[in-house]
Design an enzyme around this catalytic site. Structure first.
Site, PDB file in Angstrom:
ATOM      1  N   GLU A 157       0.719  -1.652   0.102  1.00 46.03           N
ATOM      2  CA  GLU A 157      -0.296   0.073  -0.217  1.00 46.03           C
ATOM      3  C   GLU A 157       0.926   0.524  -0.174  1.00 46.03           C
ATOM      4  O   GLU A 157       1.021   1.907   0.789  1.00 46.03           O
ATOM      5  CB  GLU A 157      -0.748   0.035   1.132  1.00 46.03           C
ATOM      6  CG  GLU A 157      -1.954  -1.018   1.555  1.00 46.03           C
ATOM      7  CD  GLU A 157      -2.473  -1.117   2.253  1.00 46.03           C
ATOM      8  OE1 GLU A 157      -4.016  -2.024   1.917  1.00 46.03           O
ATOM      9  OE2 GLU A 157      -2.460  -0.800   3.313  1.00 46.03           O
ATOM     10  N   CYS A 162       7.139  12.586   2.148  1.00 45.58           N
ATOM     11  CA  CYS A 162       8.264  12.915   3.701  1.00 45.58           C
ATOM     12  C   CYS A 162       8.489  14.298   2.728  1.00 45.58           C
ATOM     13  O   CYS A 162       8.963  14.898   1.708  1.00 45.58           O
ATOM     14  CB  CYS A 162       9.142  11.842   3.527  1.00 45.58           C
ATOM     15  SG  CYS A 162      10.484  12.541   4.295  1.00 45.58           S
ATOM     16  N   GLU A 323      -6.605  -8.022  -1.276  1.00 47.29           N
ATOM     17  CA  GLU A 323      -6.613  -8.198   0.549  1.00 47.29           C
ATOM     18  C   GLU A 323      -8.370  -7.982   0.603  1.00 47.29           C
ATOM     19  O   GLU A 323      -9.017  -6.096   0.226  1.00 47.29           O
ATOM     20  CB  GLU A 323      -6.294  -6.939   1.198  1.00 47.29           C
ATOM     21  CG  GLU A 323      -5.309  -7.114   1.503  1.00 47.29           C
ATOM     22  CD  GLU A 323      -3.711  -6.336   2.554  1.00 47.29           C
ATOM     23  OE1 GLU A 323      -4.728  -5.430   3.527  1.00 47.29           O
ATOM     24  OE2 GLU A 323      -2.547  -6.294   2.622  1.00 47.29           O
TER      25      GLU A 323
END
Length: 697
Positions: A157, A162, A323
């Protein structure tokens, strides 16, 4: 349309698996033996492993402990299970974070993250990239030829940005490359003369605040929309380059095993289309909030839209549902377990919309930490005598019976444009709020509403970016296409002139790729195509009412409520199909059509609910010549989609309602497992029925 090759090396039929974390149970005797016996009983043929196992694979820098993983891989091979082997970059070990603090992400407030959580590393850090290359290389060297290995799972994922000094420096380098070292070009693109923001040196440019909501007291830049957009593009490019770094370390030792990474859905704020060329198969993680809101129709529609999006990334090649929750998810507000039948239904919905695999997070519930109450196949009670386990077994049986559908494509003649950069641009716009300063834009929600209109019309739908080819489609829905990148307007004009039907809405054609407003009136470069000028935009407040009424002879009937946005339109060749009911602009056009060439452009000047959109798209699709999969109207909560190998069409009839639904199938020539379907087919609550017929012309 022909059949696509298998998503996983050596796998026939559908993948059916789960995230498996044996490293959490190495000190608990008997658990792993139970797991493999129960996986066989559940009918699972795959497992994703080592996603968060770095500290178990390299407990100290340079000391690797692969013995436990050797055992797991060997067990999987003996059981003929496909190993989806992950690179463990999403969660770095404590020793790495402590020894190399530059690897940890700096948040938008310019605070360095301590060792914690997951997915909070710096994508730019050369040290982190080096450590990732090393562990990935060791894994690939050891397991490239292992008989269980069928798919590499890069990271987990990928997301976030940053704001550290390394990233700020890399951002300036990225900007110099984009603007060819021309600072004046950047200042023009960002319109920096506003509020005296003109830059005279590249070093004066810092990353922006990075959060979406406007805050007059923000410590870092939030007012320069071009900067916000370029920062998002840069951050995404850093993630893509990081993923390529991961892939190159694997490919050095294993040039053949397919690669994937698992994306999140629409909330990801992430342009997965940019990553598709580097992946052999697209995959994503789906956690709909089943049963949390009244009725599951919109929830099911959003899940279908996301499946359509990820299938469309690779030109219609089947994707993987990597998922999903076997029952409840501890990350979803409400946290309700799936009702009986919903698990099988949601799994078959993935298949209906092009998935060649269904997998779960997680196989076994963790005893501790953040996801210990997340649903799993094996609960804390350590038993298979559960409703959930029996539904997993039922899913296995259904997938086995449908194995011949694996590899089939999903032919679509209608498409919805959902574009991530357009989302970013709208996120950065200050304005379009109600009296309580709540954001009215709601781009993703609006796209889901338009998808609902298409979905309820019993057609297959692709979900594409504005850069994708428009030529395969007869109808193209482009709600809130606020940003137009270079060349898009011209391609939309060609689409319409060549016979396509285009649906535009309010807030379309307002800004270029730098979020600079188009001059000359909205919808900017689409003004001639739409045949109108959107002169003003009224934001409807909670205490206000507005409605639109179809005009006689328009082909539509009724009065529908309008909400949030009503544009005041001046016709320049278009014809009014509906007009406003209230206010100083009562009687002026609200919905228009403008024929051009062999096609037409609809413009929806007001935001409406799904009732209007459902009625609108039924007729717009018919006028565009898009054939329905089922001719009769669908009961509320029922969806229809299809897959084909070019000879046989497999039609999925799915009931997301807690009530029985009766479908009118007269003349549809559909055959189920027990023979021809009746003229009136009853679907039980949460039932999935798959039927077949020769492919129609």
């Amino acid at each position: 349309m022909k059949r696509f090759p298998p998503a996983l090396t050596g796998l026939t039929g559908f993948l059916h698996g789960a995230d498996y974390n044996p490293e959490q149970w190495l000190e608990t005797p008997g658990v792993i033996d139970d797991d493999f016996r129960w996986m066989a009983e559940a009918g699972l043929n795959a497992a994703s492993i080592a996603i968060f196992a770095w500290s178990s694979l390299e407990p100290e820098e340079g000391r690797f402990t692969f013995g436990w993983l050797d055992d797991i891989m060997d067990r999987m091979a003996r059981q003929n299970m496909a190993a989806v082997l992950a690179t463990p970059s999403a969660a770095r070990p404590a020793w790495l974070a402590k020894a190399y603090p530059e690897c940890m992400r700096v948040n938008a407030r310019r605070e360095r993250t301590a060792f914690s959580e997951r997915r909070n590393h710096c994508y730019t850090s050369p040290i982190y990239r080096d450590k990732v290359r090393r562990i990935n290389g060791e894994l690939a060297r050891r397991y490239a030829s292992h008989p269980a290995l069928r798919l590499w799972h890069l990271g987990n994922e990928y997301s976030g940005d940053c704001f550290c000094g390394l990233c700020a420096s890399a951002f300036r380098t990225w900007l110099r490359h984009k603007y060819q070292d021309d600072l004046d070009a950047l200042n023009r693109a960002w319109w920096t003369a506003f509020w005296s923001h003109t830059y005279r040196s590249w070093e004066e440019i810092d990353p922006p605040d990075g959060t979406i909501d406007w805050d007059a007291n923000a410590r870092f830049e939030k007012s320069v929309n071009g900067l916000l957009l370029d920062w998002k593009r840069f951050s995404q490019d850093q993630i893509l380059d990081f993923m390529r770094t991961e892939a190159s370390a694997v490919r050095l030792h294993d040039p053949h095993t397919p690669l994937t990474t698992n994306f999140l859905g629409l909330e990801h704020r992430f342009d997965a289309a940019r990553f598709a060329a580097d992946l052999d198969v697209a995959s994503w993680d789906s956690y709909p909030a089943w049963h949390v809101h009244p009725g599951d129709t919109l929830t099911a529609c959003r899940a279908a839209m996301e499946h359509n999006y990820f299938r469309s990334l690779k030109g219609g090649r089947p994707h993987l549902l990597m998922e999903s929750a076997p029952s409840h998810s501890n990350w979803i507000a409400g946290g309700k377990p799936k009702r009986p039948g919903m698990h099988v239904l949601a799994s078959l919905q993935a298949v209906a919309h092009g998935a060649d695999g269904v997998a779960y997070f997680q196989w076994r519930q963790s005893r501790g930490s953040a996801e210990k109450y997340h649903g799993a196949v094996i609960p804390h009670a350590n038993t298979t005598d559960t409703r959930i386990f029996r539904e997993i077994q039922d899913t296995s049986r259904r997938l086995a019976r449908l194995s011949g559908i694996a590899g089939c494509g999903t032919p679509a003649r209608s498409a919805l444009i959902y574009d991530q950069e357009n989302q970013w641009a709208l996120d950065g716009v200050h304005g379009f709020k109600d009296s309580q300063w709540r954001d009215l834009k709601k781009y993703a929600e609006t796209c889901v509403r338009h998808h609902h209109g298409l979905w309820r019309s019993a057609v297959n739908i692709d979900v594409i970016s504005m850069d994708a080819s428009f030529s395969p489609y007869r109808l193209l829905a482009a709600p809130m296409l606020y940003m137009l990148r270079p060349g898009v307007a011209g391609r939309l004009e060609s689409f319409v002139h060549n016979g396509g039907t285009l649906v535009l809405t309010y807030l379309s054609g307002q800004a270029d790729e730098n979020d600079l407003c188009f001059l000359g009136g909205f919808p900017g470069p689409l003004r001639a195509l739409a045949g109108l000028w959107a002169e003003e935009t009224d934001c409807i407040q909670p205490h206000e009412t507005q409605a639109l009424r179809f005009t006689p002879g328009s082909g539509w009937d009724g009065v529908f409520e309008a909400e949030d946005f009503c544009q005041i339109l001046r016709l320049e060749g278009a014809s009014a199909l509906a007009v406003y009911e209230n206010g100083f602009y009562a009687g002026t056009p609200a919905i228009t059509v403008h024929p051009q060439g062999k096609g037409r452009t609809y413009y929806l000047g007001a935001r409406t609910g799904t009732g209007f959109l459902d009625a609108f798209y039924v007729q717009a699709l018919a006028q565009a010549g898009v054939p329905r999969l089922i001719r009769a109207p669908l009961p509320l909560g029922v969806s229809v989609s299809s897959r084909t190998d070019g000879v046989v069409e497999h039609v999925f009839l799915l009931n997301f309602s807690p009530e029985e639904a009766v479908l009118d199938l007269r003349g549809e020539d559909l055959t189920g497992d027990d023979g021809p379907l009746p003229d009136h087919q009853t679907l039980a609550p949460y039932e999935a029925l798959i039927a077949h017929r020769p492919l129609r012309d």
